[in-house]
Design a protein around this motif. Structure first.
Motif, PDB file in Angstrom:
ATOM      1  N   LYS A   1       0.842  -1.210   0.000  1.00  0.00           N
ATOM      2  CA  LYS A   1       0.000   0.000   0.000  1.00  0.00           C
ATOM      3  C   LYS A   1       0.874   1.257   0.000  1.00  0.00           C
ATOM      4  O   LYS A   1       0.590   2.220  -0.707  1.00  0.00           O
ATOM      5  CB  LYS A   1      -0.880   0.036   1.265  1.00  0.00           C
ATOM      6  N   ALA A   2       1.937   1.216   0.800  1.00  0.00           N
ATOM      7  CA  ALA A   2       2.752   2.427   0.987  1.00  0.00           C
ATOM      8  C   ALA A   2       3.533   2.793  -0.267  1.00  0.00           C
ATOM      9  O   ALA A   2       3.723   3.969  -0.562  1.00  0.00           O
ATOM     10  CB  ALA A   2       3.728   2.215   2.148  1.00  0.00           C
ATOM     11  N   VAL A   3       3.969   1.793  -1.010  1.00  0.00           N
ATOM     12  CA  VAL A   3       4.834   2.105  -2.156  1.00  0.00           C
ATOM     13  C   VAL A   3       4.039   2.261  -3.444  1.00  0.00           C
ATOM     14  O   VAL A   3       4.262   3.180  -4.217  1.00  0.00           O
ATOM     15  CB  VAL A   3       5.951   1.034  -2.296  1.00  0.00           C
ATOM     16  N   PHE A   4       3.078   1.348  -3.720  1.00  0.00           N
ATOM     17  CA  PHE A   4       2.339   1.522  -4.986  1.00  0.00           C
ATOM     18  C   PHE A   4       0.834   1.295  -4.841  1.00  0.00           C
ATOM     19  O   PHE A   4       0.167   0.899  -5.803  1.00  0.00           O
ATOM     20  CB  PHE A   4       2.928   0.661  -6.111  1.00  0.00           C
ATOM     21  N   ASN A   5       0.317   1.509  -3.656  1.00  0.00           N
ATOM     22  CA  ASN A   5      -1.126   1.475  -3.431  1.00  0.00           C
ATOM     23  C   ASN A   5      -1.754   0.150  -3.849  1.00  0.00           C
ATOM     24  O   ASN A   5      -2.793   0.119  -4.483  1.00  0.00           O
ATOM     25  CB  ASN A   5      -1.791   2.644  -4.189  1.00  0.00           C
ATOM     26  N   TYR A   6      -1.102  -0.938  -3.494  1.00  0.00           N
ATOM     27  CA  TYR A   6      -1.645  -2.260  -3.829  1.00  0.00           C
ATOM     28  C   TYR A   6      -1.899  -3.029  -2.545  1.00  0.00           C
ATOM     29  O   TYR A   6      -1.024  -3.096  -1.675  1.00  0.00           O
ATOM     30  CB  TYR A   6      -0.652  -3.032  -4.710  1.00  0.00           C
ATOM     31  N   ASP A   7      -3.093  -3.598  -2.448  1.00  0.00           N
ATOM     32  CA  ASP A   7      -3.421  -4.332  -1.224  1.00  0.00           C
ATOM     33  C   ASP A   7      -3.170  -5.829  -1.438  1.00  0.00           C
ATOM     34  O   ASP A   7      -3.992  -6.529  -1.999  1.00  0.00           O
ATOM     35  CB  ASP A   7      -4.893  -4.073  -0.858  1.00  0.00           C
ATOM     36  N   PHE A   8      -2.014  -6.295  -1.001  1.00  0.00           N
ATOM     37  CA  PHE A   8      -1.733  -7.735  -1.116  1.00  0.00           C
ATOM     38  C   PHE A   8      -2.710  -8.543  -0.257  1.00  0.00           C
ATOM     39  O   PHE A   8      -3.018  -9.673  -0.563  1.00  0.00           O
ATOM     40  CB  PHE A   8      -0.297  -8.033  -0.644  1.00  0.00           C
ATOM     41  N   ASP A   9      -3.135  -7.953   0.826  1.00  0.00           N
ATOM     42  CA  ASP A   9      -4.035  -8.625   1.763  1.00  0.00           C
ATOM     43  C   ASP A   9      -3.522 -10.026   2.109  1.00  0.00           C
ATOM     44  O   ASP A   9      -4.283 -10.987   2.213  1.00  0.00           O
ATOM     45  CB  ASP A   9      -5.450  -8.707   1.161  1.00  0.00           C
ATOM     46  N   SER A  10      -2.225 -10.132   2.293  1.00  0.00           N
ATOM     47  CA  SER A  10      -1.621 -11.460   2.467  1.00  0.00           C
ATOM     48  C   SER A  10      -1.910 -12.046   3.840  1.00  0.00           C
ATOM     49  O   SER A  10      -1.725 -13.234   4.046  1.00  0.00           O
ATOM     50  CB  SER A  10      -0.119 -11.386   2.227  1.00  0.00           C
ATOM     51  N   LEU A  11      -2.367 -11.202   4.780  1.00  0.00           N
ATOM     52  CA  LEU A  11      -2.713 -11.750   6.087  1.00  0.00           C
ATOM     53  C   LEU A  11      -3.977 -12.609   5.999  1.00  0.00           C
ATOM     54  O   LEU A  11      -4.204 -13.479   6.818  1.00  0.00           O
ATOM     55  CB  LEU A  11      -2.920 -10.625   7.105  1.00  0.00           C
ATOM     56  N   THR A  12      -4.796 -12.345   4.984  1.00  0.00           N
ATOM     57  CA  THR A  12      -6.006 -13.162   4.858  1.00  0.00           C
ATOM     58  C   THR A  12      -6.013 -14.034   3.604  1.00  0.00           C
ATOM     59  O   THR A  12      -6.654 -15.076   3.593  1.00  0.00           O
ATOM     60  CB  THR A  12      -7.272 -12.272   4.864  1.00  0.00           C
ATOM     61  N   ASN A  13      -5.305 -13.625   2.559  1.00  0.00           N
ATOM     62  CA  ASN A  13      -5.355 -14.393   1.304  1.00  0.00           C
ATOM     63  C   ASN A  13      -3.991 -14.886   0.887  1.00  0.00           C
ATOM     64  O   ASN A  13      -2.983 -14.311   1.247  1.00  0.00           O
ATOM     65  CB  ASN A  13      -5.859 -13.497   0.161  1.00  0.00           C
ATOM     66  N   ASP A  14      -3.995 -15.885   0.034  1.00  0.00           N
ATOM     67  CA  ASP A  14      -2.743 -16.332  -0.568  1.00  0.00           C
ATOM     68  C   ASP A  14      -2.893 -16.318  -2.075  1.00  0.00           C
ATOM     69  O   ASP A  14      -2.942 -17.350  -2.719  1.00  0.00           O
ATOM     70  CB  ASP A  14      -2.405 -17.735  -0.085  1.00  0.00           C
ATOM     71  N   THR A  15      -3.003 -15.134  -2.633  1.00  0.00           N
ATOM     72  CA  THR A  15      -3.196 -15.038  -4.074  1.00  0.00           C
ATOM     73  C   THR A  15      -1.885 -15.339  -4.780  1.00  0.00           C
ATOM     74  O   THR A  15      -0.824 -15.365  -4.167  1.00  0.00           O
ATOM     75  CB  THR A  15      -3.624 -13.605  -4.444  1.00  0.00           C
ATOM     76  N   GLY A  16      -1.954 -15.531  -6.096  1.00  0.00           N
ATOM     77  CA  GLY A  16      -0.759 -15.835  -6.892  1.00  0.00           C
ATOM     78  C   GLY A  16       0.322 -14.792  -6.735  1.00  0.00           C
ATOM     79  O   GLY A  16       1.511 -15.114  -6.680  1.00  0.00           O
ATOM     80  N   ILE A  17      -0.072 -13.541  -6.612  1.00  0.00           N
ATOM     81  CA  ILE A  17       0.926 -12.468  -6.548  1.00  0.00           C
ATOM     82  C   ILE A  17       1.737 -12.558  -5.242  1.00  0.00           C
ATOM     83  O   ILE A  17       2.933 -12.318  -5.226  1.00  0.00           O
ATOM     84  CB  ILE A  17       0.269 -11.077  -6.730  1.00  0.00           C
ATOM     85  N   VAL A  18       1.069 -12.946  -4.159  1.00  0.00           N
ATOM     86  CA  VAL A  18       1.791 -13.084  -2.883  1.00  0.00           C
ATOM     87  C   VAL A  18       2.819 -14.204  -3.007  1.00  0.00           C
ATOM     88  O   VAL A  18       3.989 -14.057  -2.639  1.00  0.00           O
ATOM     89  CB  VAL A  18       0.804 -13.366  -1.720  1.00  0.00           C
ATOM     90  N   GLU A  19       2.385 -15.309  -3.586  1.00  0.00           N
ATOM     91  CA  GLU A  19       3.313 -16.425  -3.781  1.00  0.00           C
ATOM     92  C   GLU A  19       4.472 -16.010  -4.687  1.00  0.00           C
ATOM     93  O   GLU A  19       5.631 -16.361  -4.454  1.00  0.00           O
ATOM     94  CB  GLU A  19       2.551 -17.601  -4.392  1.00  0.00           C
ATOM     95  N   ALA A  20       4.147 -15.216  -5.721  1.00  0.00           N
ATOM     96  CA  ALA A  20       5.201 -14.767  -6.648  1.00  0.00           C
ATOM     97  C   ALA A  20       6.231 -13.905  -5.918  1.00  0.00           C
ATOM     98  O   ALA A  20       7.440 -14.043  -6.127  1.00  0.00           O
ATOM     99  CB  ALA A  20       4.570 -13.984  -7.801  1.00  0.00           C
ATOM    100  N   VAL A  21       5.757 -13.035  -5.035  1.00  0.00           N
ATOM    101  CA  VAL A  21       6.687 -12.176  -4.287  1.00  0.00           C
ATOM    102  C   VAL A  21       7.632 -13.049  -3.458  1.00  0.00           C
ATOM    103  O   VAL A  21       8.846 -12.848  -3.443  1.00  0.00           O
ATOM    104  CB  VAL A  21       5.921 -11.184  -3.379  1.00  0.00           C
ATOM    105  N   TYR A  22       7.089 -14.060  -2.788  1.00  0.00           N
ATOM    106  CA  TYR A  22       7.947 -14.917  -1.965  1.00  0.00           C
ATOM    107  C   TYR A  22       8.896 -15.763  -2.812  1.00  0.00           C
ATOM    108  O   TYR A  22      10.042 -15.994  -2.425  1.00  0.00           O
ATOM    109  CB  TYR A  22       7.106 -15.790  -1.030  1.00  0.00           C
ATOM    110  N   THR A  23       8.437 -16.194  -3.977  1.00  0.00           N
ATOM    111  CA  THR A  23       9.326 -16.977  -4.854  1.00  0.00           C
ATOM    112  C   THR A  23      10.542 -16.136  -5.221  1.00  0.00           C
ATOM    113  O   THR A  23      11.688 -16.588  -5.146  1.00  0.00           O
ATOM    114  CB  THR A  23       8.563 -17.388  -6.140  1.00  0.00           C
ATOM    115  N   VAL A  24      10.298 -14.889  -5.587  1.00  0.00           N
ATOM    116  CA  VAL A  24      11.392 -14.009  -6.011  1.00  0.00           C
ATOM    117  C   VAL A  24      12.305 -13.659  -4.830  1.00  0.00           C
ATOM    118  O   VAL A  24      13.536 -13.672  -4.947  1.00  0.00           O
ATOM    119  CB  VAL A  24      10.805 -12.743  -6.675  1.00  0.00           C
ATOM    120  N   LEU A  25      11.678 -13.392  -3.689  1.00  0.00           N
ATOM    121  CA  LEU A  25      12.474 -13.058  -2.491  1.00  0.00           C
ATOM    122  C   LEU A  25      13.410 -14.194  -2.107  1.00  0.00           C
ATOM    123  O   LEU A  25      14.596 -13.982  -1.838  1.00  0.00           O
ATOM    124  CB  LEU A  25      11.531 -12.835  -1.319  1.00  0.00           C
TER     125      LEU A  25
END
Ligand code: HEM
Length: 630
Positions: free
Chosen positions: A280-304
């Motif tokens: 949210k702070a950097v590009f106004n995107y709500d990962f909402d990872s505390l409640t969801n596990d969408t593909g984008i959250v998984e992608a962030v962790y894969t890259v990290l």
């Protein structure tokens, strides 16, 4: 934040071997006692023990080691024994050998005749022709000797023997390990132009491109000038609300766990809390990872995880083009990167449309109320930048601001679980200052002890524990001349735990920082304390991150008590971009019974960074939020 240091596969273009050897330690002769013993024990997956654990639907991308806790504690004892032996043997000089060749043979013979070593050292330094310069002590080893534990641990033991600067050689590669405040200051601040990010830039290129952390030279200068103003005080103040709301979501999750009597794995929850905040702070995107596990959250962790694994891999397989195509893991990384990049491109496009539709009057503290993100600021400022560069910068800040703060919170809660006295003092302050309200910037000034707890946690667990540089020209470090092309690790871990610099260096003692004193930073601690780096490349998110950690800590301890869960695996460090645990931080959370206490009305002042805030001098007047802005 900045990825790490155990980069033992430095490209062949670097590491000029110019220094004559005098002291050489053979680490490769030391056999780690623990590493191979694990395989004979039964494996146990996280979550299959008698205790149920609440985590997010998947972990934060890190596979826990599946080893029985009893086995782990035996290993811990063996590990301690091994380390004690290692220190003793290094100190005894058993692994220090002299240079080969005639002078060395002659020296050994003279030693046997009883001539004092000091006299011979002095004499032979002139024979070697290096009399005018002292030579950097040198340690020599094999990668296998240190791969069994977090990389910065053996560096600490070597530091105690070899001092503030020594050379570590692995086969053809060589690194300078710096643990001396004045040399660190020289590299990071006084002569910073003579140093680049070196290996770090090479490792992070695949994910951060020319983003602010890996960038050097003109690109870095231009991008830093564009990005720093985006983190102005009005923005950080608005972010405090965001920190509070995100922590509130975590509190709800913990509340459910407390009601159900389930243990929680805090490391992965902190990782998700900070991901939600930074998106949210950097590009106004709500990962909402505390409640969801969408593909984008998984992608962030894969890259990290890929960035972290690359930073500790002995062989850079990913540099082989065919490997990138055939390795399923590398293909997964490419797909994850594509998904993130496409998402960032979409967010940039959406934000551009918003900015175009706005009737904006850009000024120093410009902020769009609906979208206060850094991206919005950059686009509104008319920043003339390619989409690729913008994407690199956003990605850099996403990574820089995510796992660092998560690690700070993880280790803070670990430390607190061991010091009941600190926890009660902390809860007392939070009860009286905060009550049950969401914190505001005014409260940041008054949460003095809470801030000191974070300061002290950052001392004991600096994130990252080592900073990386490469010399761009010949220089002199302390009394030692060095050549261009040297790879340097500044061990913040060693600086922060040096018995020469700190009383009770290993003790968690927030009281060491007086409540009415200045907020500790690299300047007022003369580079013996540098949790956010120092000099022109100091962290741009220092104030943001400090407030984020203070808000989360205050809100959590206000509502809950935390204890290590019964039967939790021992908390062992492992190396990544930041310091992780090997098996998570499993805690039991219980609701606090105490009724809310009304906040006191006392007026107070707390200096944060180099800025002093007080009620009489409301924040936000100058727009200078930290030394990062100088
Ligand atoms: C507790 C959390 C954090 C810690 C401990 C931390 C630590 C650091 C350190 C030590 C550096 C200096 C690296 C070096 O000199 O090689 C750094 C740089 C940086 N940090 Fe942070 N950081 C944190 C949070 C953040 C956040 C929240 C952001 C973004 C909003 C951020 C953005 C950056 C960037 C962009 C740089 C590179 C600056 C440059 O090279 O000019 N960091 N950080």
């Amino acid at each position: 934040m900045a990825a790490n240091f155990a980069l033992l596969h430095a490209p062949s273009s670097i590491s000029t071997q110019h220094c004559r050897r005098n002291k050489i330690i053979h680490i490769n002769r030391l056999k780690p006692a623990t590493s191979s013993s694990c395989s004979s024990y039964p494996a146990r997956q996280r979550g299959t023990s008698a205790f149920s654990i609440i985590t997010c639907s998947s972990s934060n991308g890190r596979e826990p080691d599946s080893i029985d806790p009893a086995v782990k504690s035996v290993e811990k004892v063996l590990e301690k024994k091994r380390r004690a032996e290692l220190s003793a043997r290094i100190a005894s000089g058993e692994y220090t050998v002299q240079s080969s060749g005639f002078p060395s043979v002659l020296k050994k013979s003279l030693l046997k005749l009883g001539i004092p070593n000091e006299a011979l050292e002095f004499l032979f330094s002139w024979v070697d022709g290096y009399g005018q310069y002292p030579r950097i002590p040198e340690a020599k080893g094999a990668i296998s000797a240190i791969r069994s534990e977090a990389f910065f641990i053996p560096l600490y033991e070597l530091y105690l023997t070899y001092g503030g600067i020594f050379r570590l050689t692995f086969g053809p590669k060589s690194f300078l390990i710096v643990s001396d405040p004045s040399i660190a200051k020289h590299i990071l601040k006084d002569n910073s132009k003579a140093y680049s990010k070196g290996i770090l830039a090479e490792i992070l290129e695949f994910v951060m491109g020319k983003g602010l952390i890996p960038a050097d030279g003109e690109i870095w200068r231009v991008r830093r000038r564009a990005i720093v103003p985006a983190l102005h005080l009005k923005y950080v103040t608005a972010m405090i609300n965001l920190f509070g709301q995100a922590t509130e979501r975590l509190c709800k999750k913990l509340d459910t766990a407390a009601s159900d009597g389930e243990d929680v794995e805090m490391e992965s929850l902190f990782s998700r809390l900070t991901l939600d905040i930074i998106g949210k702070a950097v590009f106004n995107y709500d990962f909402d990872s505390l409640t969801n596990d969408t593909g984008i959250v998984e992608a962030v962790y894969t890259v990290l995880r890929e960035a972290e694994d690359r930073s500790v891999a002995p062989i850079p397989l990913w540099e082989i083009p065919i490997w990138r195509d055939i390795s399923p893991r590398q293909r997964k990384v490419s797909e994850a990167l594509k998904l993130i990049n496409d998402t960032l491109d979409d967010l940039i496009a959406i934000c551009k449309r918003m900015v175009d539709a706005e009737e904006l009057q850009f000024h120093e503290e410009y902020m769009n109320e609906q979208d206060p993100s850094i991206l919005h600021f950059l686009l509104a400022s008319g920043d003339d930048v390619s989409s690729k560069q913008l994407r690199d910068d956003l990605m850099t800040m996403l990574i820089a601001g995510h796992e660092t703060t998560a690690a700070v919170l993880t280790w803070t809660f670990y430390l607190l679980s061991k010091e009941a006295g600190v926890m009660s003092k902390l809860q007392e302050e939070v009860d009286s200052v905060l009550g049950d309200r969401l914190p505001t910037i005014e409260e940041m000034k008054r949460l003095k002890y809470t801030t000191r707890v974070i300061n002290e946690s950052l001392r004991l667990y600096p994130q990252p524990p080592v900073l990386i540089r490469r010399s761009l020209e010949d220089d002199v470090l302390g009394e030692y001349p060095i050549k261009r092309g040297e790879d340097i690790f500044i061990s913040v871990w060693n600086l922060h735990r040096s018995p020469k610099l700190w009383d009770d260096a290993d003790k968690f003692k927030p009281e060491r920082w007086p409540l009415d004193g200045p907020n500790p930073n690299e300047t007022n601690q003369n580079f013996s304390y540098l949790p956010f780096g120092g000099g022109p490349r100091k962290c741009v998110g220092d104030l943001f991150a400090s407030y984020e950690a203070v808000v989360a800590l205050a809100m959590l301890v206000r509502r809950f008590n935390f204890q290590m869960a019964l039967g939790a695996p021992p908390v062992v460090m492992t190396t990544g971009a930041t310091i992780h645990t090997t098996e998570g931080l499993k805690m039991t959370v219980t609701r606090r019974m105490k009724p809310p206490i009304m906040p006191s009305l006392e007026t107070s002042t707390l200096e944060v960074g180099d800025v002093s805030f007080s009620k009489q001098d409301p924040v936000g007047q100058k727009g200078e939020v930290s030394t990062a802005h100088s």
